[in-house]
Design a protein around this motif. Sequence first.
Motif, mmCIF file in Angstrom:
data_model
loop_
_atom_site.group_PDB
_atom_site.id
_atom_site.type_symbol
_atom_site.label_atom_id
_atom_site.label_comp_id
_atom_site.label_asym_id
_atom_site.label_seq_id
_atom_site.Cartn_x
_atom_site.Cartn_y
_atom_site.Cartn_z
ATOM 1 N N LEU A 283 0.833 -1.188 0.000
ATOM 2 C CA LEU A 283 0.000 0.000 0.000
ATOM 3 C C LEU A 283 0.875 1.247 0.000
ATOM 4 N N GLU A 284 0.416 2.267 -0.685
ATOM 5 C CA GLU A 284 1.148 3.521 -0.736
ATOM 6 C C GLU A 284 0.885 4.332 0.524
ATOM 7 N N VAL A 285 1.820 5.209 0.843
ATOM 8 C CA VAL A 285 1.689 6.023 2.053
ATOM 9 C C VAL A 285 0.397 6.831 2.030
ATOM 10 N N GLU A 286 0.062 7.391 0.880
ATOM 11 C CA GLU A 286 -1.153 8.204 0.793
ATOM 12 C C GLU A 286 -2.400 7.354 1.011
ATOM 13 N N GLU A 287 -2.370 6.101 0.587
ATOM 14 C CA GLU A 287 -3.507 5.209 0.818
ATOM 15 C C GLU A 287 -3.668 4.925 2.306
ATOM 16 N N LEU A 288 -2.555 4.645 2.977
ATOM 17 C CA LEU A 288 -2.609 4.407 4.420
ATOM 18 C C LEU A 288 -3.069 5.655 5.166
ATOM 19 N N ASP A 289 -2.674 6.812 4.661
ATOM 20 C CA ASP A 289 -3.048 8.066 5.304
ATOM 21 C C ASP A 289 -4.556 8.293 5.262
ATOM 22 N N LEU A 290 -5.227 7.797 4.215
ATOM 23 C CA LEU A 290 -6.669 7.989 4.063
ATOM 24 C C LEU A 290 -7.497 6.825 4.600
ATOM 25 N N LEU A 291 -6.862 5.692 4.841
ATOM 26 C CA LEU A 291 -7.608 4.469 5.132
ATOM 27 C C LEU A 291 -8.501 4.601 6.363
ATOM 28 N N GLY A 292 -8.005 5.228 7.420
ATOM 29 C CA GLY A 292 -8.826 5.386 8.621
ATOM 30 C C GLY A 292 -10.069 6.209 8.362
ATOM 31 N N ASP A 293 -9.944 7.253 7.554
ATOM 32 C CA ASP A 293 -11.096 8.090 7.231
ATOM 33 C C ASP A 293 -12.073 7.357 6.317
ATOM 34 N N ILE A 294 -11.562 6.516 5.437
ATOM 35 C CA ILE A 294 -12.440 5.710 4.582
ATOM 36 C C ILE A 294 -13.170 4.660 5.424
ATOM 37 N N TRP A 295 -12.479 4.098 6.391
ATOM 38 C CA TRP A 295 -13.098 3.145 7.322
ATOM 39 C C TRP A 295 -14.295 3.782 8.019
ATOM 40 N N LEU A 296 -14.091 4.963 8.594
ATOM 41 C CA LEU A 296 -15.215 5.586 9.313
ATOM 42 C C LEU A 296 -16.324 6.012 8.347
ATOM 43 N N THR A 297 -15.957 6.383 7.112
ATOM 44 C CA THR A 297 -16.972 6.729 6.117
ATOM 45 C C THR A 297 -17.827 5.523 5.775
ATOM 46 N N ARG A 298 -17.193 4.342 5.685
ATOM 47 C CA ARG A 298 -17.972 3.133 5.410
ATOM 48 C C ARG A 298 -18.950 2.838 6.555
ATOM 49 N N CYS A 299 -18.529 3.073 7.793
ATOM 50 C CA CYS A 299 -19.449 2.880 8.923
ATOM 51 C C CYS A 299 -20.659 3.802 8.783
ATOM 52 N N ALA A 300 -20.418 5.060 8.428
ATOM 53 C CA ALA A 300 -21.525 5.988 8.226
ATOM 54 C C ALA A 300 -22.396 5.556 7.060
ATOM 55 N N THR A 301 -21.778 5.061 5.981
ATOM 56 C CA THR A 301 -22.536 4.579 4.824
ATOM 57 C C THR A 301 -23.472 3.442 5.220
#
Length: 466
Positions: A283-301
């Motif tokens: 995984l790229e650094v930028e992907e890891l940097d966003l992953l936590g925010d994408i995780w919480l977005t999926r919970c909201a979804t």
Amino acid sequence: RPVSMDAAMQCLPPRLEEAEAISAGSVLYGVEADSGESLGSERDEVWLLLLQGTRVAVLKIANSAESTHTLDMEAQAAQLAVRLDPELPVAQPRSAAGGGFRAAWIARDGASHWVRCYDLLPGMHHQPDAGPLGDAILLAWGATSARLARTLRGLHTPAAARRLLWDVQHANLLRPLLKHVRDPLVQSLCLEALDVFETRVLPRLPHMRHQVVHGDLNLGNVLLQDGRVSGILDFGDMTYTALVCDIGVMIANLANAHVKGGVEEMMRMARVLLDGYTQIVALEVEELDLLGDIWLTRCATELVLSNWRVDTGLEAPERSAPDMHRFAQQLNFLLALGTDARAAGLGSGKGASGETYELVQRRDASIGPGSEPLSYGDRPIHVTHGEGTWLFDKSGRRYLDMYNNVPCIGHSHPRVVRAMFAQASKININMRYLHAGAISLAERLIRTTQIVPGGGGGAWGEATQS
């Protein structure tokens, strides 16, 4: 305003009687069965067909609004996956009596549906109430997910360009549906998560790696047996999206089995899962940097769409209620962590973990006097990352670095990073073993420095050690 979405998301799933399902399996696919068990589904109807108590096949009756292009894409993906990685346990579609992997069936109510039949795979689903998944399973799950994603890289089909709201990349379209989240506290958590998505994730998603992905490798779509992943099911949420969105979906769902352990257990679970994934796909650094925010977005979804489906009669409340409580817990934990801690907890090099003073105290307690004292001890620089000749601190301030062994190549040099990753992926040993890479490097150093071994030992030693 109306929300634009995949038409199949707005239609009730088919409702066939047991006898109809048995008849459809027999007529369309030649499956001999004397009973059936409805497995339920969000958009389709799924039947497990049995003969004298033995499972013989799985029948999927598609939503009348589902595109035939989507159905064909699912079959194509399942076949491609096992062709490129024969050991992947992906359920395969059976050929219909009339050819192809789907066949039309007219239900008793007069509605026409496409029917598909899939082979059975061994294993059982892990239920969230059964408790946390073991680390060995998490590693295997992550690695299997990466292997599947790797096989789908080369799949190019217009059918994947769909506006499926379960896909995190479309989370900005969920705001009009927030009114269906009746619990004020949960609605406020979802609103905060969507704010994070729109300000932090959405502008950066176009720069992430994109491809066709499974889209929903969750607890209900994976079978486990004897400590391994024994089955991958249901490509119904396939879409073309950022690869990191696919990973975030997986983490969010598996965290439902770990959320009772609190946020530390959730983050630990995610790191083990990522350990398995990155053994196959880095995984790229930028992907890891966003992953936590994408995780919480999926919970909201999950919370927004499930509440909307219940509110509009598309789904029975009892089908999603247990998971809704778990996703709300996850969302509360993740938002309380904050962006930096989410990123740091998942291994992003840019994530800052704690305030500067707190970090000094933690450093003293965990490392102690065994390390050199901090530079600029009265005002230590709390660095988060480096780029080229610059260091960046927690506040974003940059410093010209003339000290940390970077005058020639700089921090985070892409070529050096790739070379380090490639070598570490193969082996990391000392010079007492014979290795061609070390000898090639030494020969290049001689050509560059014009220093010959034995002709200037001190300088040569310094060159080879650096």
